[in-house]
Scaffold this active site. Structure first.
Site, PDB file in Angstrom:
ATOM      1  N   ASP A  80       0.301  18.315 -10.409  1.00  0.00           N
ATOM      2  CA  ASP A  80       0.757  17.016  -9.913  1.00  0.00           C
ATOM      3  C   ASP A  80       1.752  16.396 -10.911  1.00  0.00           C
ATOM      4  OD1 ASP A  80       0.635  14.884  -8.103  1.00  0.00           O
ATOM      5  OD2 ASP A  80      -1.017  13.901  -9.160  1.00  0.00           O
ATOM      6  N   HIS A 176      -0.010   4.235  -7.100  1.00  0.00           N
ATOM      7  CA  HIS A 176      -1.097   4.925  -7.802  1.00  0.00           C
ATOM      8  C   HIS A 176      -2.093   3.906  -8.360  1.00  0.00           C
ATOM      9  CE1 HIS A 176       2.192   8.063  -8.372  1.00  0.00           C
ATOM     10  NE2 HIS A 176       1.258   8.686  -7.670  1.00  0.00           N
ATOM     11  N   GLY A 205      -0.823   8.133  -3.965  1.00  0.00           N
ATOM     12  CA  GLY A 205      -1.500   6.833  -4.051  1.00  0.00           C
ATOM     13  C   GLY A 205      -2.508   6.618  -2.949  1.00  0.00           C
ATOM     14  N   ASN A 226      -2.803  12.598  -1.548  1.00  0.00           N
ATOM     15  CA  ASN A 226      -3.287  12.703  -2.927  1.00  0.00           C
ATOM     16  C   ASN A 226      -4.341  11.639  -3.234  1.00  0.00           C
ATOM     17  OD1 ASN A 226      -1.324  14.603  -3.190  1.00  0.00           O
ATOM     18  ND2 ASN A 226      -0.190  13.569  -4.817  1.00  0.00           N
ATOM     19  N   THR A 229      -7.653   8.347  -8.365  1.00  0.00           N
ATOM     20  CA  THR A 229      -8.468   7.258  -8.925  1.00  0.00           C
ATOM     21  C   THR A 229      -9.873   7.201  -8.308  1.00  0.00           C
ATOM     22  OG1 THR A 229      -6.419   6.027  -9.269  1.00  0.00           O
ATOM     23  CG2 THR A 229      -8.466   4.765  -9.371  1.00  0.00           C
TER      24      THR A 229
HETATM   25  P1  13P Z   1      -4.435   7.491  -6.546  1.00  0.00           P
HETATM   26  O1  13P Z   1      -4.876   7.539  -7.985  1.00  0.00           O
HETATM   27  O2  13P Z   1      -4.012   6.120  -6.127  1.00  0.00           O
HETATM   28  O3  13P Z   1      -5.458   8.087  -5.644  1.00  0.00           O
HETATM   29  O4  13P Z   1      -3.112   8.371  -6.438  1.00  0.00           O
HETATM   30  C1  13P Z   1      -3.222   9.748  -6.554  1.00  0.00           C
HETATM   31  C2  13P Z   1      -1.894  10.388  -6.597  1.00  0.00           C
HETATM   32  O5  13P Z   1      -1.006  10.074  -5.852  1.00  0.00           O
HETATM   33  C3  13P Z   1      -1.706  11.453  -7.577  1.00  0.00           C
HETATM   34  O6  13P Z   1      -0.424  11.967  -7.535  1.00  0.00           O
END
Ligand code: 13P
Length: 278
Positions: A80, A176, A205, A226, A229
């Protein structure tokens, strides 16, 4: 064995999306795979550059290689947000299935040049590539991006063609980390790109978006979502809850199980939602 691109194209065609979960150790990787197996859906295990640097590329690949190989559903390893072309190449060499080169902070032409270089290298080694256009705000790799810049339709089409990437991540208004206010997403852009772009589209995000928002995005063409978090929170909250409820239990495997269950439940919920875009 299907490839990640085949699975993404199938998802796009059939109206669902692959969950791409940022794991950080064996427990979290195993929890995601088990969740995907129970949902009978393909899944992507993805690593931040920070996680790869923590373990070492070859060590991290070895940590999950058997897990991926023995998975009952197609499961892939993706890098990523890599801002460094040399590091992306290192992960290609170490055996990743796919890499994301994120040169979105650079001017348009330089973003194309860096993305194409990483993508060409990946393709020469049978590995897929993802690129990003625009600025996705929030905290990623401890770097804060606070001025949002949504991707433009014409630029995205041009960028995707010029770089030859396999998966396109345009900034569509997601962020994110934890959302401080309700995001305003450019659904129209997703819809147009979903219709016109040869490449499947990626939504970054994912944490904090509503189930309805996920379904709408997927119905418009998002084929990979994705989640990072939410998994970290599940891991740490699972540990905190267990320690609070059983303060006298010093058996580490009981604690591990509680964290595993917590991460798996969050991954499973997302995979179930992503399975029903239409
Ligand atoms: P989040 O942390 O908001 O879930 O985003 C994940 C992401 O896009 C990693 O590339």
């Amino acid at each position: 064995m299907s490839t990640m691109l085949e699975e993404m194209n199938r998802a796009r065609k059939e109206g669902y999306a692959l969950g791409a979960f940022n794991f950080f150790n064996f427990l979290s990787a195993q929890a995601v795979i088990e969740a995907a197996e129970e949902c009978h859906k393909p899944v992507i295990l993805q690593t931040s550059v920070k996680t790869v640097k923590y373990y070492g590329a070859r060590e991290l690949h070895a940590m999950v290689a058997d897990l991926l190989k023995n998975s009952k559903v197609p499961a892939f390893l993706h890098l990523d947000h890599c801002k460094d072309v040399a590091f992306a190449k290192e992960c290609v060499d170490a055996g990743w299935d796919s890499i994301m080169i994120d040169a979105s902070a650079h001017p348009f032409e330089e973003n194309i040049r860096m993305t194409k270089e990483a993508s060409d290298y990946a393709h020469a080694h049978g590995v897929f590539s993802e690129g990003e256009l625009g600025v996705i705000t929030g905290v990623e790799e401890d770097v804060v991006a606070d001025v949002e810049k949504l991707a433009d339709y014409d630029d995205t089409v041009k960028f995707a063609a010029a770089t030859g990437i396999d998966f396109m991540a345009p900034a569509i208004g997601t962020a994110h980390g934890v959302y401080k206010k309700t995001p305003h997403l450019n659904f129209e852009l997703v819809e147009r790109l979903g219709k016109d772009l040869p490449q499947p589209i990626v939504c970054h995000g994912g944490t904090g978006l509503s189930d309805d928002t996920f379904r709408k995005l997927i119905s418009l063409g998002i084929a990979k979502v994705n989640i990072s978090t939410a998994l970290k929170h599940a891991y740490i909250d699972g540990a905190e809850k267990y320690a609070r409820e059983t303060p006298d239990d010093y058996e580490p495997l009981h604690l591990e199980q509680a964290m595993f269950d917590s991460v798996k439940a969050v991954a499973k919920h997302h995979i179930e939602v992503f399975a029903n875009g239409r």
